[in-house]
Design a protein around this motif. Structure first.
Motif, PDB file in Angstrom:
ATOM      1  N   VAL A  68      -1.990  -6.822   7.444  1.00  0.00           N
ATOM      2  CA  VAL A  68      -2.086  -5.933   6.270  1.00  0.00           C
ATOM      3  C   VAL A  68      -1.714  -6.667   4.992  1.00  0.00           C
ATOM      4  CG1 VAL A  68      -1.288  -3.774   5.248  1.00  0.00           C
ATOM      5  CG2 VAL A  68      -1.687  -3.893   7.704  1.00  0.00           C
ATOM      6  N   TYR A  69      -0.750  -7.575   5.060  1.00  0.00           N
ATOM      7  CA  TYR A  69      -0.402  -8.295   3.818  1.00  0.00           C
ATOM      8  C   TYR A  69      -1.512  -9.271   3.425  1.00  0.00           C
ATOM      9  CZ  TYR A  69       4.353  -6.455   4.524  1.00  0.00           C
ATOM     10  OH  TYR A  69       5.444  -5.625   4.711  1.00  0.00           O
ATOM     11  N   ALA A  70      -2.245  -9.761   4.419  1.00  0.00           N
ATOM     12  CA  ALA A  70      -3.402 -10.615   4.100  1.00  0.00           C
ATOM     13  C   ALA A  70      -4.460  -9.777   3.384  1.00  0.00           C
ATOM     14  CB  ALA A  70      -3.982 -11.217   5.370  1.00  0.00           C
ATOM     15  N   MET A  71      -4.588  -8.509   3.793  1.00  0.00           N
ATOM     16  CA  MET A  71      -5.548  -7.608   3.121  1.00  0.00           C
ATOM     17  C   MET A  71      -5.096  -7.355   1.685  1.00  0.00           C
ATOM     18  SD  MET A  71      -5.964  -4.859   6.209  1.00  0.00           S
ATOM     19  CE  MET A  71      -6.857  -3.664   5.229  1.00  0.00           C
ATOM     20  N   ILE A  72      -3.800  -7.101   1.521  1.00  0.00           N
ATOM     21  CA  ILE A  72      -3.243  -6.853   0.182  1.00  0.00           C
ATOM     22  C   ILE A  72      -3.486  -8.067  -0.711  1.00  0.00           C
ATOM     23  CG2 ILE A  72      -1.058  -6.616  -1.078  1.00  0.00           C
ATOM     24  CD1 ILE A  72      -0.078  -4.962   1.442  1.00  0.00           C
ATOM     25  N   ASN A  73      -3.214  -9.249  -0.167  1.00  0.00           N
ATOM     26  CA  ASN A  73      -3.390 -10.487  -0.938  1.00  0.00           C
ATOM     27  C   ASN A  73      -4.846 -10.674  -1.362  1.00  0.00           C
ATOM     28  OD1 ASN A  73      -2.108 -13.081  -1.804  1.00  0.00           O
ATOM     29  ND2 ASN A  73      -3.659 -13.930  -0.415  1.00  0.00           N
ATOM     30  N   GLU A  74      -5.765 -10.366  -0.437  1.00  0.00           N
ATOM     31  CA  GLU A  74      -7.199 -10.513  -0.763  1.00  0.00           C
ATOM     32  C   GLU A  74      -7.607  -9.498  -1.821  1.00  0.00           C
ATOM     33  OE1 GLU A  74      -8.425 -13.135   0.748  1.00  0.00           O
ATOM     34  OE2 GLU A  74     -10.212 -13.029  -0.502  1.00  0.00           O
ATOM     35  N   GLY A  75      -7.026  -8.306  -1.714  1.00  0.00           N
ATOM     36  CA  GLY A  75      -7.318  -7.274  -2.733  1.00  0.00           C
ATOM     37  C   GLY A  75      -6.844  -7.714  -4.099  1.00  0.00           C
ATOM     38  N   ALA A  76      -5.692  -8.357  -4.140  1.00  0.00           N
ATOM     39  CA  ALA A  76      -5.178  -8.851  -5.430  1.00  0.00           C
ATOM     40  C   ALA A  76      -6.112  -9.917  -5.992  1.00  0.00           C
ATOM     41  CB  ALA A  76      -3.771  -9.412  -5.233  1.00  0.00           C
ATOM     42  N   LYS A  77      -6.653 -10.755  -5.123  1.00  0.00           N
ATOM     43  CA  LYS A  77      -7.594 -11.791  -5.592  1.00  0.00           C
ATOM     44  C   LYS A  77      -8.884 -11.138  -6.100  1.00  0.00           C
ATOM     45  CE  LYS A  77      -5.939 -15.632  -2.789  1.00  0.00           C
ATOM     46  NZ  LYS A  77      -6.245 -16.604  -1.717  1.00  0.00           N
ATOM     47  N   ILE A  78      -9.313 -10.101  -5.433  1.00  0.00           N
ATOM     48  CA  ILE A  78     -10.521  -9.385  -5.865  1.00  0.00           C
ATOM     49  C   ILE A  78     -10.303  -8.799  -7.260  1.00  0.00           C
ATOM     50  CG2 ILE A  78     -11.772  -7.216  -5.411  1.00  0.00           C
ATOM     51  CD1 ILE A  78     -11.629  -7.979  -2.404  1.00  0.00           C
ATOM     52  N   LEU A  79      -9.083  -8.387  -7.539  1.00  0.00           N
ATOM     53  CA  LEU A  79      -8.769  -7.878  -8.882  1.00  0.00           C
ATOM     54  C   LEU A  79      -8.718  -9.021  -9.886  1.00  0.00           C
ATOM     55  CD1 LEU A  79      -6.042  -5.275  -7.940  1.00  0.00           C
ATOM     56  CD2 LEU A  79      -8.230  -4.748  -9.046  1.00  0.00           C
ATOM     57  N   GLU A  80      -8.088 -10.112  -9.484  1.00  0.00           N
ATOM     58  CA  GLU A  80      -7.985 -11.284 -10.382  1.00  0.00           C
ATOM     59  C   GLU A  80      -9.378 -11.754 -10.793  1.00  0.00           C
ATOM     60  OE1 GLU A  80      -5.942 -13.721  -7.610  1.00  0.00           O
ATOM     61  OE2 GLU A  80      -4.137 -13.882  -8.812  1.00  0.00           O
ATOM     62  N   GLU A  81     -10.309 -11.721  -9.839  1.00  0.00           N
ATOM     63  CA  GLU A  81     -11.672 -12.225 -10.106  1.00  0.00           C
ATOM     64  C   GLU A  81     -12.550 -11.143 -10.742  1.00  0.00           C
ATOM     65  OE1 GLU A  81     -11.206 -14.582  -5.915  1.00  0.00           O
ATOM     66  OE2 GLU A  81     -13.146 -13.660  -6.342  1.00  0.00           O
ATOM     67  N   LYS A  82     -11.931  -9.977 -10.999  1.00  0.00           N
ATOM     68  CA  LYS A  82     -12.644  -8.855 -11.623  1.00  0.00           C
ATOM     69  C   LYS A  82     -13.848  -8.388 -10.801  1.00  0.00           C
ATOM     70  CE  LYS A  82     -11.047 -10.038 -16.310  1.00  0.00           C
ATOM     71  NZ  LYS A  82      -9.676  -9.635 -15.919  1.00  0.00           N
ATOM     72  N   ILE A  83     -13.759  -8.574  -9.499  1.00  0.00           N
ATOM     73  CA  ILE A  83     -14.807  -8.058  -8.600  1.00  0.00           C
ATOM     74  C   ILE A  83     -14.691  -6.538  -8.519  1.00  0.00           C
ATOM     75  CG2 ILE A  83     -15.534  -7.995  -6.168  1.00  0.00           C
ATOM     76  CD1 ILE A  83     -16.273 -10.604  -7.513  1.00  0.00           C
ATOM     77  N   ALA A  84     -13.452  -6.061  -8.543  1.00  0.00           N
ATOM     78  CA  ALA A  84     -13.211  -4.605  -8.564  1.00  0.00           C
ATOM     79  C   ALA A  84     -12.670  -4.251  -9.945  1.00  0.00           C
ATOM     80  CB  ALA A  84     -12.198  -4.210  -7.494  1.00  0.00           C
ATOM     81  N   ILE A  85     -13.000  -3.027 -10.389  1.00  0.00           N
ATOM     82  CA  ILE A  85     -12.522  -2.587 -11.704  1.00  0.00           C
ATOM     83  C   ILE A  85     -11.046  -2.208 -11.616  1.00  0.00           C
ATOM     84  CG2 ILE A  85     -12.777  -0.817 -13.493  1.00  0.00           C
ATOM     85  CD1 ILE A  85     -15.716  -0.557 -12.567  1.00  0.00           C
ATOM     86  N   ARG A  86     -10.680  -1.462 -10.552  1.00  0.00           N
ATOM     87  CA  ARG A  86      -9.306  -0.954 -10.415  1.00  0.00           C
ATOM     88  C   ARG A  86      -8.772  -1.224  -9.018  1.00  0.00           C
ATOM     89  NH1 ARG A  86     -12.133   3.052 -13.550  1.00  0.00           N
ATOM     90  NH2 ARG A  86     -13.539   2.877 -11.819  1.00  0.00           N
TER      91      ARG A  86
END
Ligand code: T1G
Length: 695
Positions: free
Chosen positions: A607-625
């Protein structure tokens, strides 16, 4: 800032006082609305010229509940209970006049009135359970007194909205008045009960149904058993059930006390905080900073789908369900016929369950046209390809579409991970190309990932999002990256799960942890369900992974009776000694000494690997929120809504803990694993990941 005077007014129809609440968008019971009702009810009671009171609302709906934005914060002004007491103990009849949806505290307000009338299109419900709550203003004590225990248990734990005619049948409503004549109808009703000198019935005094249920604990036990699977992990359903038990076994006021205590437990817990966060996240997800809500869309009168397989067929059903004609194209006649017959069977099964009439089945089938020629898509406004997941195949299809389909149409790809920008290079109109990634089964799963390429136009994005909403999906916008939002995070989790196989964990150890966490199933059970051979090719298989070896042994998942698990004829899974041996062989080959991996490590690494990937997706602006990522994982993969999604869950664990643990696992997370700088920064600054928004 709204004041009681600005949201509540009273006028007289002769001897009938009409209190009007006007607090857009849904007349939620904010502090101003509660005070407004209270003050005007008092005024009406004290006015000798007034003989009866009607409470109604302006705008789209009767009170739709407590103001969710106020929940969990210190209460200001009179509580709903004081307002209810004033109405319930009034010496003059108080009538609730309902239109739209009387929900939660709204219905509880109406239940404290002596009578309830509504227009035919109105609905009533107590959806607090969907917010991880229970009706905290007497709903759990008054509802069963009217509809009985069984119906009350159903309504309280489902949160469903009940149409007015059924409410009338059940006694929740006293009269249905003509559509569009609510005020006149309610005033006439008030006059009639005055003329008939009807007694002022208080719902709290209606004990017959409670007495009948007393001493029958089996009513509750069988309800719990019948719903155990659905309620797994949730706190609120059980708390609602306990409130109804209190209504049956305790005097009203003690039942109210029990309700208050159980409400207090829920409102202060993380599950309700998570589910209230998701309520707003589901409304935020439609808002795209650079694509305003009034962006012109392509009017979609006809849809073309290429590929009549599982995905294409499911996608086609979404549009037929809402009356949009679909042309379904397949290369071969037998595949086309098979695709159409699968759709028909799906509809007929739904009809067997009573959720469709056969006439509707024929109506929807009548909207589906099969074809073997792409040329038949020339006049489509939206074309969605759902062909084989291979870049060359997709580019070839798009190149042909570019020559065939009318200008102005939206050309969408259902790819689950391929680069939408590269697909767009196959056409002369890359602005028309957008991703519409459905989740299987596409006619059931609520999530739609809309993928914007670098050149995708705002009209194409707005059209894809609107079609998602129109077909009952929840759509999240993603940028282009391998796996977009959902599958990229899934891949991060899979890497950890596969790595732990080579360190000493068995598939069933890992699946158990994630199932107990609240996911519908773990990664290995999910692979067996989907089929281990997705993207596997016998010709190129090199026995290089556990999965490859299983596929080479024709253990390709549930469909072959064995995969990671062995399956009996009812598809019940059990750990397989065959798989265990394969795993141990791979461990030995890797030179790993098997070690005991704790359930905590399994959970945290996944789950923390998922959280970390989600944070990267935000950093790369792949997701808006960040909350969009949570919407994706709740609706596409079954992340437990009572945990709010991976991003919200990270905040409940605490980002400092997440980062510390990732650092602690270090190399075990993988040689190329890096911690998201955004995650580290937010942790250091004590900020919340779920509140991150791009743009
Ligand atoms: N509080 C605050 N805002 C609300 C709200 C509420 N209860 N309901 C809706 N909104 C906002 C929503 O955020 C959106 O805002 C706008 O209204 C339109 O909503 C004491 C404790 C009523 C069926 O759970 O189910 O009562 O995005 O887009 O599709 O026991 O809203 O426009 O800025 O959903 O037509 C119980 C929740 C509360 C009902 C309308 N009540 N609402 O659907 O519009 S807890 C609920 C809904 C409670 C008591 C307990 C739906 C709707 P924005 P929308 P819609």
């Amino acid at each position: 800032m709204a004041t009681p005077e600005s949201v509540a007014s009273m006028s007289l129809d002769g001897e009938i006082a009409v209190i009007m609440i006007d607090s857009p968008p849904v007349n939620a019971l904010s502090q101003a609305v509660r005070t407004g009702i209270y003050d005007n009810v008092r005024k009406a009671i004290d006015d000798p010229a007034v003989k009866a009171v009607v409470l109604m609302c302006a705008g789209r709906t009767f009170i739709a509940g407590a103001d969710i934005t106020e929940l969990g914060k210190p209460r200001q002004g009179p509580g709903l209970t004081e307002t209810q007491d004033a109405m319930e103990n009034s010496p003059k009849p108080v009538i609730a006049a309902i239109h739209g949806t009387a929900l939660g505290g709204g219905l509880e307000t109406a239940l404290a009135c002596h009578y309830r009338v509504a227009v035919p299109s109105a609905k009533c419900g107590l959806p607090e359970v969907k917010l991880g709550l229970l009706p905290g203003a007497g709903g759990t004590q008054r509802l069963p007194r009217i509809v009985g225990v069984e119906k009350a248990l159903e309504l309280l734990t489902s949160g469903e909205h009940v149409p007015a005619p059924t409410c009338l049948e059940w006694g929740l409503l006293d009269e249905i008045v003509p559509e569009g004549q609510l005020r006149e109808g309610a005033v006439a009703f008030a006059r009639r009960i005055l003329a008939e000198k009807r007694p002022l019935k208080r719902v709290r005094d209606m004990d017959e149904k409670m007495i009948a249920a007393r001493g029958k604990p089996e009513l509750f036990e069988s309800f719990r058993k019948a719903n155990a699977r659905k309620f797994r992990g949730f706190l609120a359903p059980e708390h609602n059930i306990r409130c109804v038990e209190a209504a049956v076994n305790l005097p009203f006021d003690e039942g109210i006390e029990a309700e208050r205590r159980l409400f207090g437990e829920l409102i202060s817990g993380t599950q309700s905080a998570a589910q209230r966060y998701v309520f707003f996240a589901e409304r935020e997800v439609w808002k795209i900073p650079d694509v305003p809500a009034d962006t012109p869309v392509v009017p979609v009168k006809k849809v073309g789908i290429i590929g009549a397989g599982t995905m294409g067929g499911g996608i086609a059903m979404n549009f037929a369900n809402v009356g949009i004609p679909v042309t379904l194209v397949e290369a071969k006649q037998d595949a086309l016929e098979r695709g159409l017959s699968v759709i028909r069977k799906n509809y007929e099964n739904t009809a067997k369950r009573g959720r469709l009439t056969m006439e509707q089945v024929e109506q929807r089938m009548g909207l589906l046209t099969g074809s073997m020629a792409l040329e038949s898509l020339a006049d489509c406004d939206l074309v969605i390809e759902a062909v084989f997941e291979n870049m060359d195949v997709k580019k070839e299809v798009f190149a042909r579409l570019d020559r065939i389909v009318k200008q102005g149409a939206v050309l969408a790809t259902n790819t689950s991970a391929l680069d939408v920008n590269e697909i767009a290079t196959a056409v002369a109109r890359p602005d028309a190309v957008v991703g519409m990634h459905y989740f299987s089964p596409a006619n059931v799963m609520r999530l739609l990932e809309v993928v914007r390429g670098d050149k995708t136009s705002k009209a194409a994005i707005a059209t894809a999002m609107q079609m998602g909403k129109k077909t009952g999906k929840i759509a999240a916008l993603s940028g282009v990256c391998p796996g977009f939002i959902g599958n990229r995070i899934l891949a991060a989790r899979t890497r950890q799960a596969q790595a732990m196989l080579l360190e000493g964990a068995m598939p069933w150890d890992i699946d158990k942890v994630l199932y107990d966490f609240g996911l519908p199933m773990g990664p290995f059970a999910m692979s067996d369900l989907a089929g281990l051979d997705i993207g596997w090719f016998k010709e190129t298989s090199k026995s290089s992974t556990v999965r490859e070896v299983l596929c080479e042994m024709d253990r390709r998942g549930q469909k072959t009776g064995a995969g990671y698990y062995d399956y009996d004829e009812k598809r019940n899974a059990k750990p397989s000694p065959v798989t265990e041996k394969i795993v141990r062989d791979f461990m030995a080959k890797a030179g790993n000494q098997p070690r005991t991996i704790t359930e905590q490590e399994i959970l945290e690494r996944c789950v923390y690997a998922m959280i970390n990937e989600g944070a990267k997706i935000l950093e790369e602006k792949i997701a808006i929120r960040a909350s969009d990522i949570d919407i994706v994982w709740i609706n596409g993969y079954g992340f437990p809504v009572y945990r709010g999604g991976p991003m919200f869950y990270a905040d409940t664990v605490g980002l400092k803990t997440v980062v510390e643990k990732l650092r602690e696992y270090g190399p075990r997370m993988g040689a190329d694993f890096t911690i998201s700088p955004l995650l580290e920064r937010l942790a250091a600054e004590g900020k919340r990941l779920s509140e991150v928004k791009n743009g």
